[in-house]
Design a protein around this motif. Structure first.
Motif, PDB file in Angstrom:
ATOM      1  N   THR A 113       0.819  -1.212   0.000  1.00 49.38           N
ATOM      2  CA  THR A 113       0.000   0.000   0.000  1.00 49.38           C
ATOM      3  C   THR A 113       0.853   1.261   0.000  1.00 49.38           C
ATOM      4  OG1 THR A 113      -1.777  -1.124   1.183  1.00 49.38           O
ATOM      5  CG2 THR A 113      -1.805   1.265   1.232  1.00 49.38           C
ATOM      6  N   CYS A 114       1.765   1.394   0.961  1.00 48.36           N
ATOM      7  CA  CYS A 114       2.521   2.639   1.118  1.00 48.36           C
ATOM      8  C   CYS A 114       3.917   2.596   0.483  1.00 48.36           C
ATOM      9  CB  CYS A 114       2.623   3.004   2.598  1.00 48.36           C
ATOM     10  SG  CYS A 114       3.633   1.877   3.581  1.00 48.36           S
ATOM     11  N   ARG A 169      -3.423  -0.660   9.364  1.00 51.36           N
ATOM     12  CA  ARG A 169      -3.938   0.510   8.655  1.00 51.36           C
ATOM     13  C   ARG A 169      -3.728   0.370   7.142  1.00 51.36           C
ATOM     14  NH1 ARG A 169      -2.114   6.845   9.481  1.00 51.36           N
ATOM     15  NH2 ARG A 169      -3.521   7.673   7.905  1.00 51.36           N
ATOM     16  N   CYS A 170      -2.534  -0.030   6.744  1.00 50.87           N
ATOM     17  CA  CYS A 170      -2.264  -0.223   5.318  1.00 50.87           C
ATOM     18  C   CYS A 170      -3.113  -1.357   4.752  1.00 50.87           C
ATOM     19  CB  CYS A 170      -0.785  -0.490   5.075  1.00 50.87           C
ATOM     20  SG  CYS A 170       0.198   1.018   5.046  1.00 50.87           S
ATOM     21  N   ARG A 181      -6.137  -2.179   5.746  1.00 49.25           N
ATOM     22  CA  ARG A 181      -7.503  -1.641   5.603  1.00 49.25           C
ATOM     23  C   ARG A 181      -7.602  -0.696   4.411  1.00 49.25           C
ATOM     24  NH1 ARG A 181      -7.170  -0.667  11.187  1.00 49.25           N
ATOM     25  NH2 ARG A 181      -6.821   1.519  10.727  1.00 49.25           N
ATOM     26  N   GLU A 182      -6.546   0.070   4.149  1.00 45.86           N
ATOM     27  CA  GLU A 182      -6.578   1.105   3.110  1.00 45.86           C
ATOM     28  C   GLU A 182      -6.058   0.614   1.758  1.00 45.86           C
ATOM     29  OE1 GLU A 182      -4.593   4.574   4.546  1.00 45.86           O
ATOM     30  OE2 GLU A 182      -5.984   4.829   6.209  1.00 45.86           O
ATOM     31  N   ARG A 183      -5.847  -0.680   1.635  1.00 45.79           N
ATOM     32  CA  ARG A 183      -5.317  -1.208   0.379  1.00 45.79           C
ATOM     33  C   ARG A 183      -6.273  -0.905  -0.774  1.00 45.79           C
ATOM     34  NH1 ARG A 183      -7.133  -5.868   3.219  1.00 45.79           N
ATOM     35  NH2 ARG A 183      -8.743  -6.979   2.074  1.00 45.79           N
TER      36      ARG A 183
END
Length: 50
Positions: free
Chosen positions: A17-18, A41-42, A44-46
């Motif tokens: 993700t990041c 967090r990454c 979830r935000e993928r």
């Protein structure tokens, strides 16, 4: 004998993700081949697959 390993000697991957590098953690010992994200967090935000 020392059991400790320097963090710089641990295996690393790049977060999907990041795109930041992250190091191996003890809690990922059994599933290291499956780990793709550096944090929850990454994960979830993928990006959503189309």
């Amino acid at each position: 004998m020392a059991k400790h390993v320097k963090k710089s000697d641990l295996p690393q991957k790049v977060c999907a993700t990041c795109n930041k590098p992250f190091a191996w953690r003890k809690k990922w010992e059994a599933v290291w081949d499956e780990v793709r994200y550096c944090s929850e967090r990454c994960k979830r935000e993928r990006p959503k697959a189309r």
